[in-house]
Design a protein around this motif. Structure first.
Motif, PDB file in Angstrom:
ATOM      1  N   GLU A  60      45.891  49.813  53.964  1.00 51.64           N
ATOM      2  CA  GLU A  60      45.847  48.570  53.203  1.00 51.64           C
ATOM      3  C   GLU A  60      44.603  48.596  52.317  1.00 51.64           C
ATOM      4  O   GLU A  60      43.482  48.661  52.828  1.00 51.64           O
ATOM      5  CB  GLU A  60      45.791  47.368  54.153  1.00 51.64           C
ATOM      6  N   PRO A  61      44.776  48.585  50.989  1.00 54.96           N
ATOM      7  CA  PRO A  61      43.608  48.643  50.107  1.00 54.96           C
ATOM      8  C   PRO A  61      42.656  47.467  50.336  1.00 54.96           C
ATOM      9  O   PRO A  61      43.085  46.316  50.431  1.00 54.96           O
ATOM     10  CB  PRO A  61      44.217  48.572  48.701  1.00 54.96           C
ATOM     11  N   ARG A  62      41.367  47.793  50.463  1.00 54.19           N
ATOM     12  CA  ARG A  62      40.338  46.764  50.588  1.00 54.19           C
ATOM     13  C   ARG A  62      39.085  47.243  49.861  1.00 54.19           C
ATOM     14  O   ARG A  62      38.873  48.449  49.713  1.00 54.19           O
ATOM     15  CB  ARG A  62      40.072  46.441  52.054  1.00 54.19           C
ATOM     16  N   ALA A  63      38.276  46.318  49.415  1.00 55.97           N
ATOM     17  CA  ALA A  63      37.065  46.639  48.646  1.00 55.97           C
ATOM     18  C   ALA A  63      35.966  47.096  49.607  1.00 55.97           C
ATOM     19  O   ALA A  63      35.349  46.282  50.280  1.00 55.97           O
ATOM     20  CB  ALA A  63      36.618  45.435  47.836  1.00 55.97           C
ATOM     21  N   LEU A  64      35.721  48.408  49.658  1.00 53.14           N
ATOM     22  CA  LEU A  64      34.715  48.952  50.568  1.00 53.14           C
ATOM     23  C   LEU A  64      33.355  49.128  49.907  1.00 53.14           C
ATOM     24  O   LEU A  64      32.358  49.302  50.603  1.00 53.14           O
ATOM     25  CB  LEU A  64      35.184  50.312  51.110  1.00 53.14           C
ATOM     26  N   GLU A  65      33.300  49.108  48.582  1.00 54.15           N
ATOM     27  CA  GLU A  65      32.040  49.346  47.877  1.00 54.15           C
ATOM     28  C   GLU A  65      31.612  48.124  47.065  1.00 54.15           C
ATOM     29  O   GLU A  65      31.031  48.250  45.999  1.00 54.15           O
ATOM     30  CB  GLU A  65      32.170  50.582  46.979  1.00 54.15           C
ATOM     31  N   GLY A  66      31.899  46.946  47.557  1.00 55.40           N
ATOM     32  CA  GLY A  66      31.504  45.727  46.865  1.00 55.40           C
ATOM     33  C   GLY A  66      32.594  45.215  45.945  1.00 55.40           C
ATOM     34  O   GLY A  66      33.614  45.848  45.743  1.00 55.40           O
ATOM     35  N   GLY A  67      32.359  44.038  45.409  1.00 57.60           N
ATOM     36  CA  GLY A  67      33.367  43.421  44.556  1.00 57.60           C
ATOM     37  C   GLY A  67      34.526  42.922  45.400  1.00 57.60           C
ATOM     38  O   GLY A  67      34.362  42.553  46.552  1.00 57.60           O
ATOM     39  N   ALA A  68      35.693  42.923  44.814  1.00 57.45           N
ATOM     40  CA  ALA A  68      36.901  42.448  45.487  1.00 57.45           C
ATOM     41  C   ALA A  68      38.096  43.197  44.918  1.00 57.45           C
ATOM     42  O   ALA A  68      37.992  43.815  43.859  1.00 57.45           O
ATOM     43  CB  ALA A  68      37.067  40.945  45.260  1.00 57.45           C
ATOM     44  N   VAL A  69      39.215  43.146  45.622  1.00 56.53           N
ATOM     45  CA  VAL A  69      40.469  43.674  45.093  1.00 56.53           C
ATOM     46  C   VAL A  69      41.517  42.574  45.204  1.00 56.53           C
ATOM     47  O   VAL A  69      41.455  41.731  46.100  1.00 56.53           O
ATOM     48  CB  VAL A  69      40.947  44.959  45.817  1.00 56.53           C
ATOM     49  N   LYS A  70      42.457  42.599  44.268  1.00 56.18           N
ATOM     50  CA  LYS A  70      43.508  41.588  44.254  1.00 56.18           C
ATOM     51  C   LYS A  70      44.708  42.143  43.497  1.00 56.18           C
ATOM     52  O   LYS A  70      44.562  42.950  42.590  1.00 56.18           O
ATOM     53  CB  LYS A  70      42.994  40.317  43.568  1.00 56.18           C
ATOM     54  N   TRP A  71      45.904  41.689  43.881  1.00 56.36           N
ATOM     55  CA  TRP A  71      47.150  42.087  43.218  1.00 56.36           C
ATOM     56  C   TRP A  71      47.457  41.112  42.085  1.00 56.36           C
ATOM     57  O   TRP A  71      47.341  39.905  42.251  1.00 56.36           O
ATOM     58  CB  TRP A  71      48.296  42.093  44.213  1.00 56.36           C
ATOM     59  N   PHE A  72      47.858  41.666  40.935  1.00 58.32           N
ATOM     60  CA  PHE A  72      48.182  40.864  39.760  1.00 58.32           C
ATOM     61  C   PHE A  72      49.479  41.354  39.127  1.00 58.32           C
ATOM     62  O   PHE A  72      49.800  42.549  39.198  1.00 58.32           O
ATOM     63  CB  PHE A  72      47.091  40.985  38.685  1.00 58.32           C
ATOM     64  N   SER A  73      50.185  40.459  38.446  1.00 55.18           N
ATOM     65  CA  SER A  73      51.333  40.861  37.620  1.00 55.18           C
ATOM     66  C   SER A  73      50.800  41.496  36.333  1.00 55.18           C
ATOM     67  O   SER A  73      49.621  41.360  36.001  1.00 55.18           O
ATOM     68  CB  SER A  73      52.196  39.642  37.276  1.00 55.18           C
TER      69      SER A  73
END
Length: 135
Positions: free
Chosen positions: A99-112
Motif C-alpha cells: 500500500e503506497p504511503r509517504a515514507l520520506e515526508g509530505g503526503a500521498v493521495k489518489w486523484f482523478s
C-alpha cells in the motif's frame, strides 16, 4: 555548452479506477508544497527502470517489477548558463505489491486525471501531466 543533464524517473501509479497517485513535496525541499509524480534521481550505475523500482520502494514502501513499468513520456527543462538541465522519464504502473504511503515526508493521495490537472505542480510535472492525460 550545457552541463550533463540530471536524469530523474517518476511513476504514474494508476489504481485501475482512473485515479493516479500523487506525492506532496515536503515544504523544506525544492518545490515544497507542490504535487508531483513520485520518483527520484537515476544513479550513475542504474538504468532508469531500476532507479524507478528503487525510488518507489524508498519513497512509498511498495515493490514494483520492471515488467509493470511502461514508458509514458518525458519532460525536460533547458537551463541557461551552465546549470544542469533536468530530464524526467515518466512510466505508468498498474501493478505493485503493498500500500503506497509517504515514507520520506509530505503526503500521498489518489486523484482523478482532471483533479491532477488542477493541482499545483512543479513545471516539469505540469508537462508530464499534460502529455499523459492529453490535456
Amino acid at each position: 555548452m550545457t552541463a550533463d543533464p540530471i536524469y530523474v524517473v517518476a511513476g504514474a501509479l494508476s489504481s485501475g479506477e482512473d485515479r493516479f497517485l500523487m506525492h506532496l513535496r515536503p515544504e523544506e525541499k525544492a518545490h515544497g508544497g507542490l504535487w508531483e509524480f513520485p520518483g527520484g534521481k537515476v544513479e550513475p550505475t542504474e538504468i532508469p527502470v531500476e532507479a524507478l523500482i528503487r525510488e518507489l520502494h524508498e519513497e512509498l514502501g511498495i515493490v514494483v517489477e520492471a515488467s509493470a513499468c511502461e514508458p509514458a513520456g518525458f519532460a525536460e527543462d533547458r537551463r541557461q548558463s551552465g546549470q544542469r538541465p533536468i530530464v524526467i522519464l515518466l512510466y505508468t504502473i498498474t501493478d505493485w505489491i503493498g500500500e503506497p504511503r509517504a515514507l520520506e515526508g509530505g503526503a500521498v493521495k489518489w486523484f482523478s486525471q482532471s483533479e491532477i490537472m488542477e493541482l499545483a505542480k512543479p513545471p516539469l510535472d505540469e508537462s508530464l501531466s499534460a502529455r499523459l492525460f492529453r490535456a
